[in-house]
Write a protein that holds these residues in place. Sequence first.
Motif, PDB file in Angstrom:
ATOM      1  N   MET A  44     -21.071 -53.925  29.115  1.00 58.50           N
ATOM      2  CA  MET A  44     -19.832 -54.620  29.438  1.00 58.50           C
ATOM      3  C   MET A  44     -19.392 -54.269  30.847  1.00 58.50           C
ATOM      4  N   ALA A  45     -18.823 -55.252  31.542  1.00 50.58           N
ATOM      5  CA  ALA A  45     -18.320 -54.998  32.886  1.00 50.58           C
ATOM      6  C   ALA A  45     -17.267 -53.900  32.842  1.00 50.58           C
ATOM      7  N   ASP A  46     -17.319 -52.997  33.853  1.00 50.63           N
ATOM      8  CA  ASP A  46     -16.359 -51.902  33.902  1.00 50.63           C
ATOM      9  C   ASP A  46     -14.953 -52.428  34.188  1.00 50.63           C
ATOM     10  N   ARG A  47     -14.882 -53.518  34.937  1.00 45.65           N
ATOM     11  CA  ARG A  47     -13.584 -54.067  35.332  1.00 45.65           C
ATOM     12  C   ARG A  47     -13.759 -55.548  35.644  1.00 45.65           C
ATOM     13  N   VAL A  48     -12.848 -56.379  35.159  1.00 42.14           N
ATOM     14  CA  VAL A  48     -12.895 -57.809  35.448  1.00 42.14           C
ATOM     15  C   VAL A  48     -11.536 -58.213  36.030  1.00 42.14           C
ATOM     16  N   THR A  49     -11.582 -58.726  37.257  1.00 40.01           N
ATOM     17  CA  THR A  49     -10.359 -59.192  37.918  1.00 40.01           C
ATOM     18  C   THR A  49     -10.481 -60.685  38.163  1.00 40.01           C
ATOM     19  N   VAL A  50      -9.480 -61.420  37.729  1.00 45.01           N
ATOM     20  CA  VAL A  50      -9.430 -62.859  37.977  1.00 45.01           C
ATOM     21  C   VAL A  50      -8.439 -63.099  39.111  1.00 45.01           C
ATOM     22  N   ILE A  51      -8.917 -63.741  40.166  1.00 47.26           N
ATOM     23  CA  ILE A  51      -8.087 -63.975  41.351  1.00 47.26           C
ATOM     24  C   ILE A  51      -7.831 -65.471  41.487  1.00 47.26           C
ATOM     25  N   GLY A  52      -6.555 -65.820  41.536  1.00 47.42           N
ATOM     26  CA  GLY A  52      -6.187 -67.204  41.787  1.00 47.42           C
ATOM     27  C   GLY A  52      -6.147 -67.464  43.280  1.00 47.42           C
ATOM     28  N   TRP A  53      -6.888 -68.493  43.712  1.00 50.00           N
ATOM     29  CA  TRP A  53      -6.944 -68.830  45.134  1.00 50.00           C
ATOM     30  C   TRP A  53      -6.177 -70.123  45.364  1.00 50.00           C
ATOM     31  N   ASP A  54      -5.194 -70.066  46.276  1.00 52.12           N
ATOM     32  CA  ASP A  54      -4.373 -71.246  46.549  1.00 52.12           C
ATOM     33  C   ASP A  54      -4.435 -71.669  48.011  1.00 52.12           C
ATOM     34  N   GLY A  55      -5.432 -71.151  48.730  1.00 53.67           N
ATOM     35  CA  GLY A  55      -5.598 -71.518  50.129  1.00 53.67           C
ATOM     36  C   GLY A  55      -5.016 -70.526  51.098  1.00 53.67           C
ATOM     37  N   SER A  56      -4.175 -69.624  50.621  1.00 54.85           N
ATOM     38  CA  SER A  56      -3.589 -68.616  51.499  1.00 54.85           C
ATOM     39  C   SER A  56      -4.479 -67.378  51.537  1.00 54.85           C
ATOM     40  N   PRO A  57      -4.355 -66.519  52.566  1.00 52.97           N
ATOM     41  CA  PRO A  57      -5.168 -65.304  52.619  1.00 52.97           C
ATOM     42  C   PRO A  57      -4.947 -64.447  51.379  1.00 52.97           C
ATOM     43  N   PRO A  58      -5.985 -63.766  50.901  1.00 48.93           N
ATOM     44  CA  PRO A  58      -5.839 -62.972  49.675  1.00 48.93           C
ATOM     45  C   PRO A  58      -4.876 -61.804  49.884  1.00 48.93           C
ATOM     46  N   SER A  59      -4.210 -61.443  48.805  1.00 49.57           N
ATOM     47  CA  SER A  59      -3.290 -60.308  48.834  1.00 49.57           C
ATOM     48  C   SER A  59      -4.072 -59.002  48.918  1.00 49.57           C
ATOM     49  N   ASP A  60      -3.354 -57.894  49.129  1.00 48.13           N
ATOM     50  CA  ASP A  60      -4.018 -56.587  49.187  1.00 48.13           C
ATOM     51  C   ASP A  60      -4.743 -56.300  47.877  1.00 48.13           C
ATOM     52  N   ALA A  61      -4.120 -56.633  46.749  1.00 49.40           N
ATOM     53  CA  ALA A  61      -4.767 -56.388  45.455  1.00 49.40           C
ATOM     54  C   ALA A  61      -6.043 -57.207  45.324  1.00 49.40           C
ATOM     55  N   ALA A  62      -6.002 -58.461  45.788  1.00 44.58           N
ATOM     56  CA  ALA A  62      -7.192 -59.300  45.707  1.00 44.58           C
ATOM     57  C   ALA A  62      -8.291 -58.784  46.622  1.00 44.58           C
ATOM     58  N   ARG A  63      -7.924 -58.341  47.838  1.00 44.01           N
ATOM     59  CA  ARG A  63      -8.928 -57.800  48.763  1.00 44.01           C
ATOM     60  C   ARG A  63      -9.574 -56.538  48.194  1.00 44.01           C
ATOM     61  N   ALA A  64      -8.762 -55.696  47.558  1.00 41.64           N
ATOM     62  CA  ALA A  64      -9.305 -54.461  46.990  1.00 41.64           C
ATOM     63  C   ALA A  64     -10.295 -54.771  45.870  1.00 41.64           C
ATOM     64  N   ALA A  65      -9.961 -55.741  45.019  1.00 38.68           N
ATOM     65  CA  ALA A  65     -10.861 -56.104  43.925  1.00 38.68           C
ATOM     66  C   ALA A  65     -12.151 -56.710  44.453  1.00 38.68           C
ATOM     67  N   LEU A  66     -12.042 -57.560  45.480  1.00 39.15           N
ATOM     68  CA  LEU A  66     -13.249 -58.155  46.061  1.00 39.15           C
ATOM     69  C   LEU A  66     -14.103 -57.097  46.747  1.00 39.15           C
ATOM     70  N   GLY A  67     -13.450 -56.148  47.406  1.00 41.57           N
ATOM     71  CA  GLY A  67     -14.210 -55.110  48.096  1.00 41.57           C
ATOM     72  C   GLY A  67     -15.024 -54.253  47.149  1.00 41.57           C
ATOM     73  N   ALA A  68     -14.539 -54.067  45.921  1.00 42.26           N
ATOM     74  CA  ALA A  68     -15.240 -53.235  44.946  1.00 42.26           C
ATOM     75  C   ALA A  68     -16.166 -54.033  44.043  1.00 42.26           C
ATOM     76  N   ALA A  69     -16.216 -55.353  44.196  1.00 40.67           N
ATOM     77  CA  ALA A  69     -16.950 -56.202  43.258  1.00 40.67           C
ATOM     78  C   ALA A  69     -18.453 -56.087  43.442  1.00 40.67           C
ATOM     79  N   THR A  70     -19.149 -55.984  42.314  1.00 39.60           N
ATOM     80  CA  THR A  70     -20.616 -56.065  42.321  1.00 39.60           C
ATOM     81  C   THR A  70     -21.086 -57.404  41.753  1.00 39.60           C
ATOM     82  N   LEU A  71     -20.143 -58.194  41.252  1.00 38.11           N
ATOM     83  CA  LEU A  71     -20.439 -59.551  40.778  1.00 38.11           C
ATOM     84  C   LEU A  71     -19.226 -60.414  41.071  1.00 38.11           C
ATOM     85  N   VAL A  72     -19.478 -61.603  41.628  1.00 41.39           N
ATOM     86  CA  VAL A  72     -18.395 -62.546  41.912  1.00 41.39           C
ATOM     87  C   VAL A  72     -18.780 -63.906  41.334  1.00 41.39           C
TER      88      VAL A  72
END
Length: 400
Positions: free
Chosen positions: A1-29
């Motif tokens: 099972m994935a250690d962590r799953v983050t769902v990020i809503g994209w609305d055209g604006s730059p990602p938030s700090d939380a979204a950037r942190a999750a993307l930076g740690a992602a091994t699967l997108v």
Amino acid sequence: MADRVTVIGWDGSPPSDAARAALGAATLVAGTRYHLALPYIPAAAEQIVLGSIEIAARRIAKHRGSAVVLADGDPGFFGVVRTLRDPEHGLEVEVVPGVSAVAQGFARAGMAWDDARVVVATSRTLRRAVNVCRAYPKVAVLTAPGAGPVELALLLTGVHRTFVICEALGTEQEQVTVLTSDKVADHIWRDPNVVLVVGGIASTAPGVAGRGGWIAGRDPGFPGPVRGWALPSSEYGGNVPAQVRAFQLARLGPRTGDLVWDIGAADGAVAVEAARFGAAVIAVDRDADACDWISATARREGVQLQVVHGAAPQALEDLPEPDAVRIGHADAEVAAACAARRPERIVTTAATRDTAEAVSAALEEGGYDVQRALLQSVELDHEWAERERSVTFALSATRR
């Protein structure tokens, strides 16, 4: 099972700090091809192009590491969160929402939307989505290929609405177009898009204009100034006893997403009350004065319905498929024509047993089970003396 799953809503604006942190740690997108081409996606991460959410969820569940799922707008609003959180997959999900496409669409149009209905149109739900557009004055439609602006407009033939079509919201290709519904089919529209369907009969009910809201969607105390249903006949100016109307409405069971035909609508009482339940309604009558009366009553009660001047069964040929039908005056030929269109329920009343038997036979031959009842209604005056008595044969047919 994935250690962590983050769902990020994209609305055209730059990602938030939380979204950037999750993307930076992602091994699967996981995301659409457009999402996966965004500059924020880590190059070393495994990528899944979203087609079937179910298939993607199973792959994410087997992944060891941190997974990110990109989705448009608010992924908890008709989005991927519901599927990912299904117990079948066993995923614990964190959500970083974006602005929903519906909120963006209404913002682009400069309109409030706490009083709007929101529906999803797919090949499976398109007809019901259109029925909501018929019944309500403000509807946001989340579309899909094959169930987009053109299909909505074509199925709304005969009903005037304004379409606000929002294409590719949040991207460089974003475009917002305002058209009347009869012009929509003349264009080709890009996916993804959101359609705001606005307009209809303006209500003259007291206290409706400029009213403030307290609950999202439709106020359960609105439309109409009067509480309840199966209102007295005097409310509509007709002579069908309220008790008979109550029986017919109970058997019809009108609800949001349904289309109800009221054939021989007369004073429009059943048509208006079915619309008050949230159903789309087409009222048919051969009398032009009756049609005008029904339209005026609908405006007064603050409901949307379509009025068709014509005699059944000929007037029914070009109407969209109904979910329930009420026949004002029992007629075997009309009943057979309605049964051929396969609504879920048909109700009618007859003054004589011979007529009731003929209509019942026509409905049974058309593939319906028929319940029969003899209804008696007696109105009393203020001294408890009988003022008016009504006896009628009531037929309620359910499709086999």
